[in-house]
Design a protein around this motif. Structure first.
Motif, PDB file in Angstrom:
ATOM      1  N   ARG A 241       0.803  -1.215   0.000  1.00  0.00           N
ATOM      2  CA  ARG A 241       0.000   0.000   0.000  1.00  0.00           C
ATOM      3  C   ARG A 241       0.840   1.272   0.000  1.00  0.00           C
ATOM      4  N   ASP A 242       2.152   1.149   0.081  1.00  0.00           N
ATOM      5  CA  ASP A 242       2.972   2.358   0.054  1.00  0.00           C
ATOM      6  C   ASP A 242       2.766   3.126  -1.246  1.00  0.00           C
ATOM      7  N   HIS A 243       2.598   2.406  -2.334  1.00  0.00           N
ATOM      8  CA  HIS A 243       2.293   3.062  -3.618  1.00  0.00           C
ATOM      9  C   HIS A 243       1.416   2.129  -4.431  1.00  0.00           C
ATOM     10  N   MET A 244       0.238   2.606  -4.799  1.00  0.00           N
ATOM     11  CA  MET A 244      -0.714   1.800  -5.553  1.00  0.00           C
ATOM     12  C   MET A 244      -1.186   2.574  -6.776  1.00  0.00           C
ATOM     13  N   GLU A 245      -1.339   1.868  -7.879  1.00  0.00           N
ATOM     14  CA  GLU A 245      -1.850   2.452  -9.110  1.00  0.00           C
ATOM     15  C   GLU A 245      -2.838   1.487  -9.744  1.00  0.00           C
ATOM     16  N   GLN A 246      -3.880   2.034 -10.352  1.00  0.00           N
ATOM     17  CA  GLN A 246      -4.839   1.198 -11.072  1.00  0.00           C
ATOM     18  C   GLN A 246      -5.469   2.012 -12.192  1.00  0.00           C
ATOM     19  N   GLU A 247      -5.579   1.401 -13.342  1.00  0.00           N
ATOM     20  CA  GLU A 247      -6.243   2.019 -14.484  1.00  0.00           C
ATOM     21  C   GLU A 247      -7.281   1.037 -15.009  1.00  0.00           C
ATOM     22  N   LEU A 248      -8.507   1.511 -15.164  1.00  0.00           N
ATOM     23  CA  LEU A 248      -9.598   0.661 -15.614  1.00  0.00           C
ATOM     24  C   LEU A 248     -10.396   1.432 -16.662  1.00  0.00           C
ATOM     25  N   GLY A 249     -10.085   1.175 -17.919  1.00  0.00           N
ATOM     26  CA  GLY A 249     -10.771   1.900 -18.987  1.00  0.00           C
ATOM     27  C   GLY A 249     -10.478   3.381 -18.908  1.00  0.00           C
ATOM     28  N   SER A 250     -11.543   4.159 -18.673  1.00  0.00           N
ATOM     29  CA  SER A 250     -11.395   5.618 -18.660  1.00  0.00           C
ATOM     30  C   SER A 250     -11.208   6.186 -17.265  1.00  0.00           C
ATOM     31  N   VAL A 251     -11.010   5.348 -16.247  1.00  0.00           N
ATOM     32  CA  VAL A 251     -10.795   5.839 -14.888  1.00  0.00           C
ATOM     33  C   VAL A 251      -9.464   5.297 -14.387  1.00  0.00           C
ATOM     34  N   ALA A 252      -8.745   6.112 -13.628  1.00  0.00           N
ATOM     35  CA  ALA A 252      -7.453   5.697 -13.079  1.00  0.00           C
ATOM     36  C   ALA A 252      -7.270   6.332 -11.712  1.00  0.00           C
ATOM     37  N   ALA A 253      -6.496   5.668 -10.864  1.00  0.00           N
ATOM     38  CA  ALA A 253      -6.238   6.177  -9.514  1.00  0.00           C
ATOM     39  C   ALA A 253      -4.817   5.834  -9.106  1.00  0.00           C
ATOM     40  N   VAL A 254      -4.232   6.706  -8.293  1.00  0.00           N
ATOM     41  CA  VAL A 254      -2.888   6.515  -7.747  1.00  0.00           C
ATOM     42  C   VAL A 254      -2.926   6.912  -6.276  1.00  0.00           C
ATOM     43  N   SER A 255      -2.281   6.115  -5.437  1.00  0.00           N
ATOM     44  CA  SER A 255      -2.174   6.411  -4.008  1.00  0.00           C
ATOM     45  C   SER A 255      -0.728   6.226  -3.587  1.00  0.00           C
ATOM     46  N   ASP A 256      -0.230   7.147  -2.757  1.00  0.00           N
ATOM     47  CA  ASP A 256       1.159   7.086  -2.316  1.00  0.00           C
ATOM     48  C   ASP A 256       1.239   7.426  -0.831  1.00  0.00           C
ATOM     49  N   ARG A 257       2.203   6.790  -0.154  1.00  0.00           N
ATOM     50  CA  ARG A 257       2.402   7.000   1.283  1.00  0.00           C
ATOM     51  C   ARG A 257       2.801   8.431   1.602  1.00  0.00           C
ATOM     52  N   GLY A 258       3.429   9.120   0.669  1.00  0.00           N
ATOM     53  CA  GLY A 258       3.956  10.443   0.960  1.00  0.00           C
ATOM     54  C   GLY A 258       5.360  10.365   1.530  1.00  0.00           C
ATOM     55  N   LEU A 259       5.879  11.502   1.989  1.00  0.00           N
ATOM     56  CA  LEU A 259       7.269  11.573   2.435  1.00  0.00           C
ATOM     57  C   LEU A 259       7.430  11.618   3.949  1.00  0.00           C
ATOM     58  N   ARG A 260       6.347  11.764   4.685  1.00  0.00           N
ATOM     59  CA  ARG A 260       6.466  11.930   6.135  1.00  0.00           C
ATOM     60  C   ARG A 260       5.820  10.800   6.931  1.00  0.00           C
ATOM     61  N   HIS A 261       4.805  10.150   6.381  1.00  0.00           N
ATOM     62  CA  HIS A 261       4.095   9.106   7.126  1.00  0.00           C
ATOM     63  C   HIS A 261       4.804   7.761   6.984  1.00  0.00           C
ATOM     64  N   HIS A 262       4.707   6.932   8.030  1.00  0.00           N
ATOM     65  CA  HIS A 262       5.366   5.632   8.004  1.00  0.00           C
ATOM     66  C   HIS A 262       4.536   4.581   7.284  1.00  0.00           C
ATOM     67  N   ARG A 263       3.273   4.887   6.959  1.00  0.00           N
ATOM     68  CA  ARG A 263       2.441   3.955   6.217  1.00  0.00           C
ATOM     69  C   ARG A 263       1.391   4.743   5.452  1.00  0.00           C
ATOM     70  N   ASN A 264       0.751   4.072   4.499  1.00  0.00           N
ATOM     71  CA  ASN A 264      -0.299   4.697   3.703  1.00  0.00           C
ATOM     72  C   ASN A 264      -1.647   4.337   4.320  1.00  0.00           C
ATOM     73  N   GLU A 265      -2.357   5.330   4.819  1.00  0.00           N
ATOM     74  CA  GLU A 265      -3.659   5.119   5.445  1.00  0.00           C
ATOM     75  C   GLU A 265      -4.802   5.467   4.509  1.00  0.00           C
ATOM     76  N   ASP A 266      -4.493   5.801   3.253  1.00  0.00           N
ATOM     77  CA  ASP A 266      -5.514   6.036   2.233  1.00  0.00           C
ATOM     78  C   ASP A 266      -5.864   4.729   1.539  1.00  0.00           C
ATOM     79  N   SER A 267      -6.989   4.727   0.868  1.00  0.00           N
ATOM     80  CA  SER A 267      -7.375   3.592   0.043  1.00  0.00           C
ATOM     81  C   SER A 267      -8.321   4.093  -1.044  1.00  0.00           C
ATOM     82  N   PHE A 268      -8.460   3.302  -2.110  1.00  0.00           N
ATOM     83  CA  PHE A 268      -9.370   3.686  -3.191  1.00  0.00           C
ATOM     84  C   PHE A 268      -9.944   2.451  -3.847  1.00  0.00           C
TER      85      PHE A 268
END
Length: 487
Positions: free
Chosen positions: A206-233
């Motif tokens: 989950r530190d870095h996630m990417e997904q592309e599905l047809g005409s929709v795409a999403a990217v999630s990244d932990r960032g530079l300060r947090h020790h883990r990624n608490e976002d999701s999509f």
């Protein structure tokens, strides 16, 4: 009166080890001052194992010859041939444990101090190509033949044994689907997330996630300060009863002050997405479907706060610090753009024609938004306050009351829908700033556009987790104004 101590006769010259003639003050072979040196001790010093220079140097003169370059030589003494130099073995690695380049003396042209070609091994010539083809190892050329072991010297010291990278067994290519180390690119990753070869800790999925599905795409990244990624999509697509497509994007941001925020955001995104994929094909209106999806997401997060059996003594504290997250989502279906949210994640509209105005389509559930709505502060003052990002609405067992917000729009022109957490909009807060950060070709390349926006946040400091989903909205220009209803 003083006594004169006669220097004992030397059996061999300390400089070249040739036997001197009786009574010689200087060695007839190399000119060494035999009267100035005591007898050579029986033991031999340990040689330092160093890397020989790339080009073999000319034979160095002995210390005495360097001091006395004009030492007399016996005119009638024959000059014996120079003894072969016993070079120490080259070190196989440098100070960083990287294999060093190894050459044989005959691989390189050179001359001795008299200008003559260096002696080659029998049968070898300087113009001949090396008999052993070089191999590539870490961009350094080395010979494939193994190094000769260094024998113990007279003092009993041994060279430290080290594995020879040239003779080590090659690492087998990992099977398809096997995770390999991001550091050494060869070792397999064990279940604990560490490389079995070099021990390097691996980035979590989950530190870095990417997904592309047809005409929709999403990217999630932990960032530079947090020790883990608490976002999701979650991004998905389905079909309405008439066969027309429906595209969904859900983005969730875990509340860091709560327990297990990463689990909360993952549960909410998954539950909302599944609810939409179930209700939209049945013909449920997209705005109603979004409301039901947020309720389903809230129930999924609430379930995380349930104590396991046998911990009834903690019943009084079960809702304290419960898992929590925010949610924002968008649906494109039947010519409508429906958005829904709880918390401070946002949806922006960026028209393909940048001469048209961009817009923010959500209102934050936050302290700053409440101050602005009450007329107590303007937006600049409210968001400059340290309490600005204190949220007033979230999903979780300890939320005061669930109030899902939904809004339906009917755009009359093509554009890009930006669904993001505050990890992005902190660095592009206004609609104009967000539109300026979106690359012009993002409606044709949504994944690339999402990557650029995440990079924009990281370049700005990356103080928080960053998640963004892009949905290109394609319509034929109709010339009519946009319709909007908000619940």
């Amino acid at each position: 009166m003083s006594e004169s101590h006669q220097q004992p006769a030397l059996a061999r010259c300390p400089g070249c080890e040739e036997p001197p003639a009786s009574g010689d003050l200087y060695c007839g072979a190399c000119g060494y001052d035999l009267s100035a040196v005591p007898a050579r001790p029986d033991d031999r010093p340990t040689l330092a194992i160093t890397v020989p220079p790339a080009v073999p140097p000319a034979p160095a003169p002995s210390p005495a010859a360097a001091v006395r370059p004009t030492a007399p030589h016996a005119p009638d003494a024959p000059t014996p041939p120079a003894p072969a130099v016993q070079w120490p073995a080259a070190s196989e690695t440098d100070s960083s444990d990287v294999p060093v380049p190894v050459h044989r003396a005959t691989d390189l042209p050179g001359t001795d101090s008299g200008g003559k070609p260096l002696p080659a091994t029998p049968g070898a010539h300087h113009d001949d190509p090396p008999t052993t083809p070089p191999v590539r190892h870490d961009d350094r050329a080395v010979v494939a033949e193994p190094a000769t072991a260094v024998p113990p010297d007279a003092s009993g010291d041994f060279a430290l044994a080290a594995p020879d990278p040239r003779t080590a067994e090659p690492t087998p290519t990992p099977a398809a689907g096997t995770k390999v180390c991001v550091a050494c690119r060869s070792g397999r990753v064990d279940p604990d997330g560490y490389c079995e070869n070099c021990g390097h800790a691996q980035p979590r999925e989950r530190d870095h996630m990417e997904q592309e599905l047809g005409s929709v795409a999403a990217v999630s990244d932990r960032g530079l300060r947090h020790h883990r990624n608490e976002d999701s999509f979650a991004v998905s697509s389905t079909a309405l009863p008439d066969g027309s497509p429906a595209v969904v994007a859900i983005v969730c941001d875990g509340v860091s002050s709560a327990s297990r925020p990463d689990e909360a955001s993952a549960a909410a995104a998954s539950a909302a997405n599944e609810a939409l994929l179930e209700s939209l094909p049945r013909g449920t209106h997209p705005q109603q479907a979004m409301h039901e999806a947020i309720v389903a997401a809230s129930e999924a997060v609430n379930a995380l706060a349930q104590d396991p059996p046998g911990s009834a003594e903690h019943e009084a504290h079960r809702h304290q610090n419960a898992p929590a997250c925010t949610l924002v989502g968008a649906i494109m279906a039947g010519g409508l753009l429906v958005v829904g949210w709880v918390g401070d994640s946002r949806v922006y509209w960026v028209p393909d024609d940048r001469t048209g105005p961009p817009a923010r389509l959500t209102e934050d559930d936050s302290w700053a938004a409440q101050m602005v709505a009450a007329g107590l502060m303007n937006e600049a003052e409210a968001y400059a306050d340290e309490r600005a990002h204190a949220i007033t609405g979230w999903l979780g067992a300890d939320s005061y009351e669930l109030e899902p917000h939904t809004a339906s729009f009917k755009p009359d022109r093509p554009g890009l829908v930006v669904v993001c957490t505050d990890g992005l909009w902190n660095y592009a807060e206004s609609a104009e700033e967000m539109a300026a950060a979106v690359p012009p070709e993002a409606h044709r390349r949504p994944l690339h556009g999402a990557q650029v926006l995440v990079g924009h946040a990281l370049d700005g400091g990356g103080h928080d987790n960053v998640t963004v989903a892009l949905l290109p909205f394609a319509v034929e220009p109709q010339g009519a104004g946009s319709a909007c209803t908000t619940v």
